[in-house]
Design a protein around this motif. Structure first.
Motif, PDB file in Angstrom:
ATOM      1  N   ILE A   1       0.776  -1.467   0.013  1.00  0.00           N
ATOM      2  CA  ILE A   1       0.032  -0.148  -0.152  1.00  0.00           C
ATOM      3  C   ILE A   1       0.880   1.318   0.184  1.00  0.00           C
TER       4      ILE A   1
ATOM      5  N   VAL B   1      -4.911  -4.781  -4.172  1.00  0.00           N
ATOM      6  CA  VAL B   1      -5.736  -4.149  -3.249  1.00  0.00           C
ATOM      7  C   VAL B   1      -4.957  -2.896  -2.684  1.00  0.00           C
TER       8      VAL B   1
ATOM      9  N   LEU C   1      -5.699   1.032  -3.572  1.00  0.00           N
ATOM     10  CA  LEU C   1      -5.859   1.910  -2.390  1.00  0.00           C
ATOM     11  C   LEU C   1      -4.800   2.744  -1.860  1.00  0.00           C
TER      12      LEU C   1
ATOM     13  N   TRP D   1      -5.192   5.668  -4.558  1.00  0.00           N
ATOM     14  CA  TRP D   1      -6.426   6.496  -4.175  1.00  0.00           C
ATOM     15  C   TRP D   1      -5.951   7.495  -2.982  1.00  0.00           C
TER      16      TRP D   1
ATOM     17  N   THR E   1      -2.466   6.060   4.175  1.00  0.00           N
ATOM     18  CA  THR E   1      -2.082   4.640   3.742  1.00  0.00           C
ATOM     19  C   THR E   1      -1.753   3.709   5.243  1.00  0.00           C
TER      20      THR E   1
END
Length: 523
Positions: free
Chosen positions: A38, A160, A164, A167, A185
């Protein structure tokens, strides 16, 4: 009539209870896995805000992986000895607090310490999560479906994380408060981890504990051995296999693991009982799950760079490009959880690894020929990437479910935590080794092409324009990445061979409980 109604109500309550138990376990596993990727897209922003050197920036990712990978065996055994639900909860709380510290970090040291602390929490929670499935869900279709969801979370977590991360990194405020997107994050994990931990006692039963049986010498040598091995392998991916510290670290890790195995053969209550490996099916599952993630890392690592660097996708668009992988893996996991009741795991995992190898081979065909126009080098997402992303996703979904199931099947109740820890360790060490080997292959190709082009340009006395240099860099990177994909396909074929040859357990046996050697009733 009243008794029937009451019985139906009880059955419904049990099903609902199991559903919520699976939700908690799945959320925890997804959070642990996605945290490995992430922050990847957020790294440039983290570097700028905290003034981290380029050399140290990789430790934001590597620090988490090191702590996670080296502490998994210890985390798994602690669950067996002190209660899996308790260790699961402690791991989630540690993870949540560490995420909060990382999200609020004001300097490099605090952030890196928080990431290592996160890895420690993950190493406690992840093996306990898998062991809780084994002890919570009855053998048969219910457990198979639970394993399918767990495997899907493990597989889609990296994708994912990229989506994520892209974004969240793009946000600059939350609830009207100004905040750097990269901090989100990390901060997003805090409420999720702590709430999940607090709900655990309501839906998850506690296992019996065996305090006082912790093998401390084994814990120290095993943890330090894995730390040295994972660090050395990770360092090889950036500094080369001939680097002094790479060699020293790997050698020290291997030596400590040898001492660890010697200790385990002598102590009364070993951290890693050798009986965990005694079952042929289980050992084959561990080996296959070592090679398969090693190959899968090629796709996430190099394809995410190709999509952004060569195709020019933005971070969030690059994350969206991996959505079909998530969808395909979830669908395949659901299908394989149903098929495993009728088809032997060797067939499902064998076909799955072949499909995944085919997907990686497809990526190895991405155009990098210097005679092609630049627009042809960028490739088409719909024709050059999407078919192989889907093939890879369905292949991994068909692979993860049966191998996860066979890796922990017929373990003694007191060994389910350490068995889960071994499986997770194989995935982490295999992923680190695979990425380092793939990086070696890609780097060698890139260095050879750079040298070749440089010699040709010097011989002709030609100075490339900035545009030509950019095109050439794209071509060179693609050539290195495609070689890495091809090597990844070979690793996946190794996993396939191990599966076809050694994974001999029948699907009927997966519907039974109890340690190996227990009678199997088919009918």
């Amino acid at each position: 009539m009243t008794d029937v109604t009451a019985s139906e109500a009880t059955t419904s309550d049990k099903k609902q209870h199991l559903v919520w138990a699976l939700v908690l376990i799945s959320v925890a596993q997804l959070m642990v896995v996605l945290d490995g990727t992430i922050v990847n897209i957020a790294l440039p922003f983290i570097q700028h805000d905290l003034d981290i050197s380029t050399a140290n920036l990789r430790w934001v990712v590597t620090g988490y992986a090191l702590a996670f990978g080296s502490l998994l065996l210890l985390g798994g055994r602690l669950g067996d000895l002190y209660g899996r639900r308790k260790v699961f909860m402690v791991g989630l709380i540690v993870f949540g607090v560490a995420s909060l510290l990382g999200g609020l970090a004001t300097n490099e040291g605090l952030l890196l310490a928080a990431r290592a602390f996160q890895g420690f929490g993950a190493a406690l929670a992840s093996p306990a999560a898998l062991a809780l499935i084994t002890t919570t869900f009855p053998a048969g279709p219910a457990r198979n479906r639970a394993f399918a969801v767990y495997a899907a979370m493990s597989g889609v977590g990296a994708a994912v994380g990229l989506l994520l991360g892209g974004w969240l990194t793009g946000l600059d405020s939350v609830f009207g408060l100004d905040v750097e997107g990269w901090r989100l994050t990390l901060l997003i994990n805090t409420p999720i981890g702590i709430v999940t931990a607090l709900l655990a006692p309501r839906f998850l039963a506690e296992s019996e504990s065996h305090p006082g049986e912790l093998d401390l010498p084994g814990a120290v040598t095993g943890t330090l051995g894995l730390l040295g091995l994972v660090y050395g392998i990770s360092r090889a991916g950036t500094d080369g296999w001939g680097d002094t510290w790479t060699i020293v670290s790997i050698a020290a890790g291997v030596a400590l693991l040898a001492v660890f195995l010697f200790i385990e053969s002598r102590v009364e209550h070993p951290l890693l009982p050798t009986r965990v490996f005694a079952n042929r099916t289980r050992a084959a599952s561990f080996v296959a799950m070592f090679f398969a993630p090693a190959a899968m890392f090629a796709m996430f690592f190099y394809l995410s760079q190709y999509i952004q660097t060569v195709m020019g996708y933005s971070p969030i668009k690059a994350g969206v490009a991996f959505l079909p992988f998530c969808v395909g893996l979830v669908l395949a996991a659901g299908i394989s959880s149903n098929l495993i009741n009728r088809i032997d795991p060797r067939v499902l995992a064998g076909i799955g690894t072949l499909m995944a190898a085919g997907g990686l081979f497809g990526f190895s065909r991405l155009p990098s020929d210097t005679t092609l126009p630049i627009e042809n080098l960028q490739g088409s997402y719909a024709t050059d990437l999407l078919p192989y992303i889907l093939l890879m996703s369905f292949g991994m979904g068909m692979t993860f479910v049966p191998l996860t199931l066979t890796a922990v099947h017929h373990l003694r109740t007191e060994d389910t935590g350490i068995g889960s820890g071994v499986l997770n360790t194989m995935q982490q060490v295999g992923g680190a080794l695979g990425l380092s080997l793939l990086a070696t292959v890609a780097t060698q190709t890139i260095d050879d092409l750079v040298a070749s082009i440089g010699k040709a340009a010097a011989k002709l006395g030609v100075q490339a324009t900035p545009d030509q240099q950019e095109i050439a860099s794209h071509q060179i990177f693609t050539a290195g990445a495609t070689d890495a994909f091809l090597f990844g396909a070979v690793l996946m074929l190794v996993a396939s061979a191990v599966t076809w040859i050694f994974l001999t357990v029948k699907h009927q046996e997966l519907a039974t409980d109890g340690p190996e050697g227990a009678p199997v009733h088919v009918g």
